[in-house]
Design a protein around this motif. Structure first.
Motif, mmCIF file in Angstrom:
data_model
loop_
_atom_site.group_PDB
_atom_site.id
_atom_site.type_symbol
_atom_site.label_atom_id
_atom_site.label_comp_id
_atom_site.label_asym_id
_atom_site.label_seq_id
_atom_site.Cartn_x
_atom_site.Cartn_y
_atom_site.Cartn_z
ATOM 1 N N GLU B 52 3.154 75.967 69.590
ATOM 2 C CA GLU B 52 3.560 75.801 71.463
ATOM 3 C C GLU B 52 3.220 76.138 72.175
ATOM 4 N N LEU B 86 3.121 66.251 72.467
ATOM 5 C CA LEU B 86 4.187 67.164 72.172
ATOM 6 C C LEU B 86 5.453 66.501 72.312
ATOM 7 N N SER B 91 3.533 70.380 75.686
ATOM 8 C CA SER B 91 2.825 71.535 76.703
ATOM 9 C C SER B 91 2.125 71.809 78.430
ATOM 10 N N SER B 138 -4.460 68.723 73.277
ATOM 11 C CA SER B 138 -3.408 68.879 71.949
ATOM 12 C C SER B 138 -3.654 69.652 71.234
ATOM 13 N N SER B 142 0.022 71.988 65.944
ATOM 14 C CA SER B 142 1.305 71.632 67.115
ATOM 15 C C SER B 142 1.416 70.350 66.126
ATOM 16 N N GLN B 146 4.233 68.117 63.737
ATOM 17 C CA GLN B 146 5.156 67.562 64.651
ATOM 18 C C GLN B 146 5.132 65.438 63.814
#
Lengths: 334, 334
Positions: B52, B86, B91, B138, B142, B146
């Protein structure tokens, strides 16, 4: 429209707020604002199987109600701005997926409602849209589950914690109409003062609210008393006091006109929400429920809405990050 | 600006894209587009402790690079639109918290990059801003963590799965300049055709891309060949074929001009990403890396970017929901 000062945009032909709608959960329906909302639900599920689906239904029905009240056909709404607190903003996108209106998803945490109105106003005055819909929602149960602990755990909440408002607010704005008018907006910068306590959102967001408030007043050369009410979104008792202190240190006495929707939503003595309400729906429902009516009835003539957001998630807290705040302001006059 | 047809907005004084920047991860740096990016990272962490934080650093440095290349001072940028995949768009908000530019967080899943450019264009032509920054990011690691499974699980990916692009694209747009110009935008509606397979995003998003594409062409009375290239965001091999089929059924032959950034990003034979690339950074980096340069060098004169997004999260999949898709289109000409 004109840019004025550092961050403010003033409209030459201010967009009108045609109508609004608000639906809230049962706890909000027992609070002091109860009589102003369109619907107070009897339970948190509203016939759905999950809290997420219930939240989607709440924003969907709030939007439908706002459209019906506005007398503008859904087919004549050119753009929709909506968002919420759930991961990937699912309550808005699932709740509004049948709407058939071009859709801009937005995320400003609890500032989402006013962020949408800022962008919607620009779109209307510029001619990009004649009619715009803005909506935001939050839900205590889905938010607790996602941001903090499973509700079933019965976790103790610290005194600085706030209670996420279950509900949704929606507004229909238009090029033409009799007001109230959105006369100016002040989009905010991200402000991070290093607060790391995810149970003290008010303190994390207050510096952003202060920054946007003072910028707005300076940009337009206005005193706080220009407004009948200056209303922040969901700073709660702790954040509200911080804003008053910060403003006072800069020579602005805002006490007589300033209040916070998190403070207004619940009764401090009987409802035990600690530092007050929070969530996208906090300012969304209180503006749509209470302040819009005050403006319509000319009991208030000028208000400044400052919606605040904490731009964090559960992972950033676990990774030891501080909490960036943001606040967007919008001046509404009759 | 003027509204044309059902959903399109055409600009009278089209905003200019002044400059762009792109940073990608190591896998993208080994792909066929490698030489067009500003920076190809050597590893997925870039010196940070978590994915992240790495993603935040990527969007931050991409934005800094775009600002430097544009020769516009950060203090002269009036608004920023940014978002990512996210939860709660962390982010962008953490990556850009030091920027000191009024910030509108947006969430359109993988359509975020073009959503920002749509809104940015409206703000510039209307006078709400002179210079606008748009960015999206992106990160494969991460995003997998998720949306799907822990990477450590080494889960097998089905053939319809796509590979989230690690990277970020950023553009600086301005009132004045020599182009390429954003001449028209077509914001999209949410389209949900009932696809429930979270490992087949291309199929879930293709109907939205098709809807926005055909609406755009009809609104402006243009044939697909008006454009040198029509580029979707991240439909991958499966979604690309669906759009070609859907268009063909409606009498539009788009094959000669249409491609997808998810198809362009990785080498099908050697890089084993199954149905291709995805993520906000897919169209963000390929536009900023490849297509912007084609336009600047006049190798292409007119392109249509259609960024697509799947508006779901891990919870909606678990709750058996289908996947709502969205697509926003933007016409860029020199």
């Amino acid at each position: 429209m004109k840019r004025i000062g550092k961050q403010t945009i003033k409209f030459d032909s201010p967009p009108t707020i045609v109508d609004v709608a608000s639906i809230v959960g049962p706890k909000e329906g027992e609070g002091p604002m109860s009589k102003y909302f369109d619907v107070c639900l009897e339970d948190e599920f509203w016939g759905e199987k999950t809290w997420e689906k219930a939240e989607s239904k709440i924003i969907k029905e709030t939007v439908n109600k706002a459209i019906t009240k506005s007398n503008i056909a859904a087919a004549d709404i050119d753009l929709c701005f909506a968002g919420d607190l759930l991961n990937q903003c699912i309550s808005s996108s699932f709740g509004l997926r049948e709407l058939q209106v071009p859709f801009f998803g937005i995320f400003g945490a609890c500032s989402t409602f006013v962020e949408g109105m800022c962008l919607g106003s620009i779109c209307i005055e510029s001619g990009a849209a004649n009619n715009v819909l803005c909506a935001a929602s939050s839900h205590f149960c889905s938010a607790e589950k996602q941001f903090r602990y499973p509700l079933e755990l019965g976790n103790q909440r610290p005194p600085s914690a706030q209670w996420t408002v279950t509900g949704s607010g929606a507004v229909i704005m238009s090029k033409e109409g009799e007001g109230p008018y959105i006369t100016a907006i002040t989009p905010g910068k991200i402000v991070d003062m290093g607060i790391k306590d995810a149970n003290n959102m008010g303190a994390a967001m207050a510096p952003a609210a202060f920054d946007t408030l003072i910028t707005h007043l300076k940009d337009l050369d206005r005193a706080p008393t220009y407004y009948d009410a200056i209303i922040s979104g969901d700073l709660g008792y702790i954040g509200k006091d911080i804003v008053i202190d910060l403003a006072s240190n800069k020579g602005y006495n805002i006490k007589s006109v300033y209040n916070d929707c998190g403070v207004l939503m619940f009764d401090k003595q009987s409802q035990d929400t600690h530092s007050g309400g929070s969530g996208c729906a906090c300012i969304g429902t209180i503006f749509s429920g209470y302040f819009f009516k005050q403006l319509k009835q000319r009991k208030m003539k000028r208000i400044l809405l400052i919606a605040t957001g904490a731009l964090m998630n559960a992972t950033t807290t676990q990774q030891g990050e501080s909490i960036p705040g943001i606040a967007h302001a919008i001046s509404i006059e009759v």
